[in-house]
Design a protein around this motif. Structure first.
Motif, short mmCIF file in Angstrom:
data_model
loop_
_atom_site.label_atom_id
_atom_site.label_comp_id
_atom_site.label_asym_id
_atom_site.label_seq_id
_atom_site.Cartn_x
_atom_site.Cartn_y
_atom_site.Cartn_z
N GLY A 87 54.63 26.96 78.95
CA GLY A 87 53.73 26.22 78.07
C GLY A 87 53.75 24.73 78.36
O GLY A 87 54.69 24.21 78.95
N GLU A 196 51.41 23.04 70.42
CA GLU A 196 51.22 23.51 71.79
C GLU A 196 49.73 23.49 72.10
O GLU A 196 48.89 23.51 71.20
CB GLU A 196 51.78 24.94 71.93
N TYR A 200 46.55 27.15 76.25
CA TYR A 200 47.69 27.94 76.73
C TYR A 200 47.95 29.13 75.80
O TYR A 200 48.22 30.24 76.26
CB TYR A 200 48.93 27.07 76.83
N LEU A 201 47.86 28.89 74.51
CA LEU A 201 48.13 29.96 73.53
C LEU A 201 47.10 31.08 73.63
O LEU A 201 47.44 32.26 73.49
CB LEU A 201 48.17 29.37 72.11
N THR A 204 47.82 33.11 76.82
CA THR A 204 48.99 33.99 76.66
C THR A 204 48.84 34.94 75.47
O THR A 204 49.83 35.53 75.02
CB THR A 204 50.27 33.15 76.50
N LYS A 205 47.60 35.05 74.95
CA LYS A 205 47.27 36.02 73.89
C LYS A 205 48.05 35.80 72.59
O LYS A 205 48.43 36.74 71.91
CB LYS A 205 47.46 37.45 74.40
N GLN A 206 48.30 34.53 72.27
CA GLN A 206 48.95 34.19 71.00
C GLN A 206 47.88 33.62 70.05
O GLN A 206 47.88 32.44 69.71
CB GLN A 206 50.05 33.16 71.23
N ASP A 207 46.96 34.49 69.64
CA ASP A 207 45.79 34.04 68.89
C ASP A 207 46.14 33.38 67.56
O ASP A 207 45.52 32.39 67.16
CB ASP A 207 44.83 35.21 68.65
N ASP A 208 47.11 33.94 66.85
CA ASP A 208 47.50 33.37 65.54
C ASP A 208 48.04 31.95 65.72
O ASP A 208 47.71 31.04 64.94
CB ASP A 208 48.55 34.25 64.85
N GLU A 209 48.86 31.75 66.76
CA GLU A 209 49.40 30.41 67.02
C GLU A 209 48.29 29.47 67.49
O GLU A 209 48.30 28.27 67.18
CB GLU A 209 50.50 30.49 68.08
N ALA A 210 47.32 30.02 68.23
CA ALA A 210 46.19 29.20 68.69
C ALA A 210 45.37 28.71 67.50
O ALA A 210 44.92 27.55 67.48
CB ALA A 210 45.31 30.00 69.66
#
Length: 462
Positions: A87, A196, A200-201, A204-210
């Motif tokens: 990241g 972040e 990048y989120l 990396t398929k981190q939709d909730d964090e995105a």
């Protein structure tokens, strides 16, 4: 407080959090700048033991000044992999460690080798920042303010150089070095609170964090789903249309883009900019202007900072090519003037005393010209002429090439000036800048206001 509005007048996004995050990321640039400016007032203290520091030969002083650029060149290459793996945020935070280790070695150095290794390690951290911070800033900012946020990095590098000039002029080298070494720690503390990169989120398929990151950056009232879907579509399109790197580099547009990108880097460095930054105090002391060398260095640094700020405002308003041409023509003239001054100094010292104003004026105009054109524009144009198909490979290689050139020029400056004199050295830079003017006029296209597809068609000769 600035916001964006949709057609109904409803508030949709906030701009200031993006500015804060971009400025925080550029704190690493301030740390890089302070390291680049350190040799100007520090190295004259290592001439002999009378100053209280261990003496270094002329060659050793040149290597201490320039080795930072080799560290920068090396770290440009693997940093893309680290950002992809860990990241953008955590990669940048990890760079605090080598920064602090490098400064600790410099601060407590008792020999050339320790000083040399310390500067090299600082360079590794600095070069990685030069790739990661601009990418982070580009990914967090909306297109309306991406240009402004993107200028923070260059602006804070120059501010860091000036900060180093001032602290080393008014404080002992030991204290000023400790302060410079603390800057990366301050950056790390502040940047811990930044989000972040949402790009990048999403990758990396981190939709909730995105979603959380987008809301931090755009405001809680903003619905990021459309932006996330657009990013996903772009990622899917790239995956479905992958071509080999060799196929891409055989294209006429790619070959021309690489020639332009590398050419701009060559003439940026061949103008002697890092010689001016690293050896400002020494140049003024040799010029015997009657003005304290450290004071002249601070004046030059202040002019450079103001000019960089002006350049940031100009770059989106004026054309890229016209700024590059004005920049390199003025730099050529000032380099010729510097050569004339040092020629007169060597052959007619009495006359040179009447021209004491010329070095300060010439270097000030030189830095103003660099700051509005050949400083920021080559880096800006890389993002416009390199397509996403090869940018991830080409940009780090171009960056490493730029830093490698900086090492060659700064490490050989003492040897060349010793062989042909300062007059001859500045005339060499001027001659190379004349070639740069021809290169810019005949080969560099105007990219302002053009889409990526328009630029690629232009590079293809369509």
């Amino acid at each position: 407080m600035k916001h964006s509005f949709d057609v109904s007048g409803q508030k949709t996004t906030k701009k200031w959090p993006q500015m804060v995050a971009g400025l925080s990321a550029a704190g690493g640039a301030f740390a890089v700048g302070s390291a680049l400016g350190w040799p100007a007032n520090a190295l004259p203290l290592f001439v002999d033991s009378n100053s209280g520091y261990f003496p270094l030969t002329e060659t050793e002083r040149g290597l201490v000044a320039s080795i930072i650029t080799i560290g920068c060149a090396i770290s440009c290459l693997p940093i893309g992999f680290l950002m992809k793996k860990f990241g953008r945020k955590w990669t940048m935070l990890s760079l605090v460690v080598p920064f602090v280790i490098g400064w600790a070695l410099v601060i407590f150095a008792k020999s050339f080798s320790t000083l040399f290794i310390g500067r090299f390690i600082i360079g590794i951290a600095g070069g990685a920042f030069c790739v990661s911070a601009p990418q982070y800033s580009a990914e967090i900012a909306e297109k309306e303010i991406r240009g402004i946020v993107g200028t923070f990095f260059q602006l804070l590098i120059i501010a860091g150089i000036l900060f180093s000039y001032i602290t080393s002029a008014v404080l002992s080298l030991f204290v000023s070095s400790i302060i410079c070494g603390a800057i990366p720690i301050v950056f790390g503390i502040i940047f811990c609170f930044m989000p972040e990169s949402p790009v990048y989120l999403v990758i990396t398929k981190q939709d909730d964090e995105a979603i959380k990151a987008f809301k931090w950056l755009r405001g809680n009232a903003y619905d990021p789903q459309d932006e996330i879907n657009e990013l996903k579509n772009d990622i899917l399109e790239k995956e479905n249309n992958q071509v080999t790197f060799l196929t891409v580099v055989r294209r006429k547009s790619t070959i021309k883009a690489l020639i332009i990108g590398f050419g701009l880097m060559i003439f940026q460095q061949m103008s002697g900019i890092n010689v001016v930054i690293f050896y400002t105090t020494m140049i003024f002391e040799l010029a015997k202007t009657g003005i304290d060398g450290k004071l002249c260095t601070i004046i030059i640094g202040t002019v450079h900072l103001i000019a960089t700020l002006a350049g940031a405002l100009l770059v989106d308003k004026a054309g890229r090519k016209i700024l590059l041409l004005i920049s390199i023509i003025v730099m050529t003239i000032t380099l010729i003037c510097l050569g004339i001054f040092f020629y007169i100094l060597d052959n007619d010292p009495e006359t040179s005393e009447k021209l004491g104003w010329l070095p300060l004026t010439s270097l000030s105009l030189y830095l103003i010209a660099f700051a509005i054109g050949y400083g920021p524009v080559p880096w800006l144009m890389l993002g416009e002429i390199y397509t996403n198909e090869y940018n991830a490979i080409a940009s780090p290689i171009t960056g490493a090439f730029n830093w490698g050139l900086a090492f060659i020029i700064t490490s050989t400056f003492s040897m060349i000036s010793g062989a042909v004199g300062l007059a001859g050295t500045f005339w060499i830079f001027a001659a190379l800048s004349i070639l740069g003017t021809l290169f810019t006029f005949f080969l560099v296209p105007e990219t302002k206001g053009k889409s990526i597809n328009d630029i690629q068609r232009m590079l293809n000769g369509e």
